[in-house]
Motif scaffolding. Structure first.
Motif, PDB file in Angstrom:
ATOM      1  N   UNK A  41       0.869  -1.350   0.218  1.00 60.79           N
ATOM      2  CA  UNK A  41      -0.112   0.020   0.040  1.00 60.79           C
ATOM      3  C   UNK A  41       0.775   1.391   0.075  1.00 60.79           C
ATOM      4  N   UNK A  42       1.877   1.380   0.851  1.00 65.07           N
ATOM      5  CA  UNK A  42       2.705   2.436   0.789  1.00 65.07           C
ATOM      6  C   UNK A  42       3.824   2.515  -0.259  1.00 65.07           C
ATOM      7  N   UNK A  43       4.100   1.538  -0.930  1.00 67.19           N
ATOM      8  CA  UNK A  43       4.837   1.619  -2.284  1.00 67.19           C
ATOM      9  C   UNK A  43       4.084   2.296  -3.409  1.00 67.19           C
ATOM     10  N   UNK A  44       2.706   1.881  -3.484  1.00 67.22           N
ATOM     11  CA  UNK A  44       1.788   2.501  -4.540  1.00 67.22           C
ATOM     12  C   UNK A  44       1.232   3.586  -4.067  1.00 67.22           C
ATOM     13  N   UNK A  45       1.559   4.311  -3.050  1.00 64.49           N
ATOM     14  CA  UNK A  45       0.918   5.403  -2.550  1.00 64.49           C
ATOM     15  C   UNK A  45       1.238   6.673  -3.116  1.00 64.49           C
ATOM     16  N   UNK A  46       2.303   6.864  -3.651  1.00 63.48           N
ATOM     17  CA  UNK A  46       2.862   8.023  -4.348  1.00 63.48           C
ATOM     18  C   UNK A  46       4.188   7.816  -5.357  1.00 63.48           C
ATOM     19  N   UNK A  47       4.067   8.755  -6.251  1.00 58.60           N
ATOM     20  CA  UNK A  47       5.189   8.468  -7.143  1.00 58.60           C
ATOM     21  C   UNK A  47       5.837   9.892  -7.490  1.00 58.60           C
ATOM     22  N   UNK A  48       7.008  10.143  -7.554  1.00 60.05           N
ATOM     23  CA  UNK A  48       7.804  11.323  -7.640  1.00 60.05           C
ATOM     24  C   UNK A  48       8.533  11.288  -9.116  1.00 60.05           C
ATOM     25  N   UNK A  49       8.143  12.550  -9.973  1.00 56.12           N
ATOM     26  CA  UNK A  49       9.003  12.409 -11.258  1.00 56.12           C
ATOM     27  C   UNK A  49       9.751  13.614 -11.329  1.00 56.12           C
ATOM     28  N   UNK A  50      10.984  13.344 -11.719  1.00 59.85           N
ATOM     29  CA  UNK A  50      12.051  14.170 -11.997  1.00 59.85           C
ATOM     30  C   UNK A  50      12.606  14.314 -13.272  1.00 59.85           C
ATOM     31  N   UNK A  51      12.506  15.303 -14.013  1.00 60.74           N
ATOM     32  CA  UNK A  51      13.127  15.556 -15.352  1.00 60.74           C
ATOM     33  C   UNK A  51      14.159  16.629 -15.396  1.00 60.74           C
ATOM     34  N   UNK A  52      15.316  16.227 -15.892  1.00 62.52           N
ATOM     35  CA  UNK A  52      16.461  16.858 -15.987  1.00 62.52           C
ATOM     36  C   UNK A  52      17.201  16.513 -17.237  1.00 62.52           C
ATOM     37  N   UNK A  53      18.245  17.060 -17.533  1.00 61.64           N
ATOM     38  CA  UNK A  53      18.945  17.060 -18.816  1.00 61.64           C
ATOM     39  C   UNK A  53      19.374  15.235 -18.820  1.00 61.64           C
ATOM     40  N   UNK A  54      19.766  14.981 -17.717  1.00 57.26           N
ATOM     41  CA  UNK A  54      20.141  13.303 -17.747  1.00 57.26           C
ATOM     42  C   UNK A  54      18.814  12.453 -18.279  1.00 57.26           C
ATOM     43  N   UNK A  55      17.908  12.944 -17.834  1.00 63.93           N
ATOM     44  CA  UNK A  55      16.559  11.991 -18.306  1.00 63.93           C
ATOM     45  C   UNK A  55      15.492  12.103 -17.363  1.00 63.93           C
ATOM     46  N   UNK A  56      14.733  10.937 -17.299  1.00 65.07           N
ATOM     47  CA  UNK A  56      13.596  11.024 -16.281  1.00 65.07           C
ATOM     48  C   UNK A  56      13.560  10.052 -15.209  1.00 65.07           C
ATOM     49  N   UNK A  57      13.416  10.262 -13.958  1.00 70.84           N
ATOM     50  CA  UNK A  57      13.488   9.602 -12.992  1.00 70.84           C
ATOM     51  C   UNK A  57      12.311   9.456 -12.043  1.00 70.84           C
ATOM     52  N   UNK A  58      11.797   8.252 -11.904  1.00 67.08           N
ATOM     53  CA  UNK A  58      10.542   8.061 -11.138  1.00 67.08           C
ATOM     54  C   UNK A  58      10.941   7.320  -9.877  1.00 67.08           C
ATOM     55  N   UNK A  59      10.671   7.938  -8.633  1.00 67.11           N
ATOM     56  CA  UNK A  59      10.754   7.158  -7.287  1.00 67.11           C
ATOM     57  C   UNK A  59       9.572   6.955  -6.900  1.00 67.11           C
ATOM     58  N   UNK A  60       9.346   5.875  -5.785  1.00 69.42           N
ATOM     59  CA  UNK A  60       7.898   5.615  -5.179  1.00 69.42           C
ATOM     60  C   UNK A  60       7.968   5.301  -3.986  1.00 69.42           C
ATOM     61  N   UNK A  61       6.722   5.834  -3.382  1.00 68.65           N
ATOM     62  CA  UNK A  61       6.513   5.723  -1.968  1.00 68.65           C
ATOM     63  C   UNK A  61       7.104   6.842  -1.206  1.00 68.65           C
ATOM     64  N   UNK A  62       6.651   7.011   0.081  1.00 65.98           N
ATOM     65  CA  UNK A  62       7.209   7.835   0.973  1.00 65.98           C
ATOM     66  C   UNK A  62       8.811   8.041   1.309  1.00 65.98           C
ATOM     67  N   UNK A  63       9.324   7.029   1.045  1.00 69.04           N
ATOM     68  CA  UNK A  63      10.888   6.800   1.007  1.00 69.04           C
ATOM     69  C   UNK A  63      11.378   7.242  -0.007  1.00 69.04           C
ATOM     70  N   UNK A  64      10.676   7.464  -1.279  1.00 69.69           N
ATOM     71  CA  UNK A  64      11.244   7.742  -2.545  1.00 69.69           C
ATOM     72  C   UNK A  64      12.215   6.366  -3.034  1.00 69.69           C
ATOM     73  N   UNK A  65      11.903   5.162  -2.575  1.00 67.20           N
ATOM     74  CA  UNK A  65      12.658   3.935  -3.124  1.00 67.20           C
ATOM     75  C   UNK A  65      11.486   3.097  -3.449  1.00 67.20           C
ATOM     76  N   UNK A  66      11.690   2.012  -4.429  1.00 68.58           N
ATOM     77  CA  UNK A  66      12.869   2.216  -5.245  1.00 68.58           C
ATOM     78  C   UNK A  66      12.442   3.115  -6.147  1.00 68.58           C
ATOM     79  N   UNK A  67      13.669   3.420  -7.079  1.00 64.27           N
ATOM     80  CA  UNK A  67      13.568   4.174  -8.238  1.00 64.27           C
ATOM     81  C   UNK A  67      14.021   3.811  -9.612  1.00 64.27           C
ATOM     82  N   UNK A  68      13.720   4.584 -10.609  1.00 61.90           N
ATOM     83  CA  UNK A  68      14.046   4.184 -11.826  1.00 61.90           C
ATOM     84  C   UNK A  68      14.200   5.253 -12.708  1.00 61.90           C
TER      85      UNK A  68
END
Length: 333
Positions: A231-258
């Protein structure tokens, strides 16, 4: 004038929702009417569970047989509301699998209720209910048959042809002297609540087991702990876009990330998607064409240079798509 290449029928959506609602009402009526019809011929309580030997070993109040209808209305009603709120035409694949689910679940609940009533019919007490064996297999097979028929019914009618090319997507101007970064999130309050409640319950059962108050507490604590983590793992997603690319981090701890490198991204755009359209919450679909569904609404959709797609539900998706397009264009310039 009708567009010569249009394959969708505006009436398909309305007819499908009407048929699904009619099936929901019909199943609910059966699940209520059958127990009431045979109420005078059933013991109270009735046998509700049969052990490996086929003999009854648990009971429940006879009135609880009508709760099958409540379970059905919650499951089917939630799906119908979600589908009705989805914008645009309902694609054929969505109709087919949704109808298959309604057929299977409705058939299974009616079958289980029917064999339960038949086993208890005209018995002096629940412990004298008839044994069950092959009847369960009939229920399962019947549910699959109704699911298959539902899938065939859901495929009736035309389908929206997928666009030959994805929309270009928004684009913004970049300042050459600055390093642009965009961060946004999406949160599902229900998933947060599920994770917190399940985790708290797991800790309570674990503590009771440690103190010897509930020797079997561990068997309950472990599934609850797993539900809390999911439940906590799918509770939120954070998306960061920078010149390196797109990073997605999951859950309140922002882990795991891709991270998806910028050189793998061809273009980005925005689409409105709902959990019903993609098959639920979480990571849905297959590698190369997946949706990270946290909440229904605007999704940032990315097309890979390899041809695959990734969609993620996130706030202010249009700005993220515009920045990705600008970064990709600058890299290839």
């Amino acid at each position: 004038m009708t567009h010569p290449h249009r394959t969708s029928d505006p009436g398909v959506r309305a007819r499908f929702l009407l048929a699904a609602t009619a099936w929901t009402v019909l199943v609910a009526a059966v699940l209520v009417a059958v127990p009431l019809t045979f109420a005078g011929r059933l013991p109270d309580p009735v046998a509700s569970h049969w052990g490996p030997s086929g003999r009854p070993d648990r009971s429940m109040p006879a009135a609880a047989l009508t709760l099958f209808a409540l379970v059905w209305l919650v499951v089917a009603g939630t799906g119908l509301v979600g589908l009705a709120r989805a914008r645009g035409e309902i694609r054929r694949a969505t109709r087919a699998w949704f109808a298959a689910g309604l057929g299977w679940i409705g058939g299974f609940l009616i079958g289980i209720q029917a064999v339960t009533i038949a086993a208890n019919l005209d018995r002096d007490g629940w412990s004298r209910a008839a044994s069950l064996s092959w009847q369960v297999a009939v229920v399962v097979v019947g549910a699959f048959v109704l699911g298959a028929l539902g899938r065939l019914a859901g495929r009736l009618g035309p389908d929206d042809a997928p666009p030959e090319r994805e929309r270009p997507g928004p684009l913004i101007d970049l300042d050459p002297g600055r390093r642009p970064v965009w961060v946004s999130t999406a949160t599902a309050p229900w998933a947060v609540g599920l994770g917190v409640v399940a985790s708290a319950a797991a800790l309570s059962f674990a503590a009771a087991a440690l103190w010897g108050l509930a020797p079997a507490g561990w068997s309950t604590a472990l599934p609850l702990a797993l539900a809390g983590v999911v439940g906590l793992a799918v509770s939120s997603v954070s998306v960061r876009i920078a010149p390196e690319g797109l990073t997605m981090a999951f859950g309140p701890l922002r882990w795991p990330s891709r991270t998806v490198r910028l050189d793998r991204i061809e273009r980005a755009w925005v689409e409105w998607r709902s959990p019903v359209q993609v098959g639920g919450w979480g990571i849905r679909g297959l590698p190369g064409r997946a949706t990270i569904m946290i909440r229904g609404g605007e999704c940032l959709v990315v097309r890979y240079t390899s041809g695959g797609q990734l969609a993620v539900s996130v706030d202010d998706a249009e700005t993220g798509a515009a920045l990705l397009n600008a970064l990709a264009a600058r890299k290839t310039a």
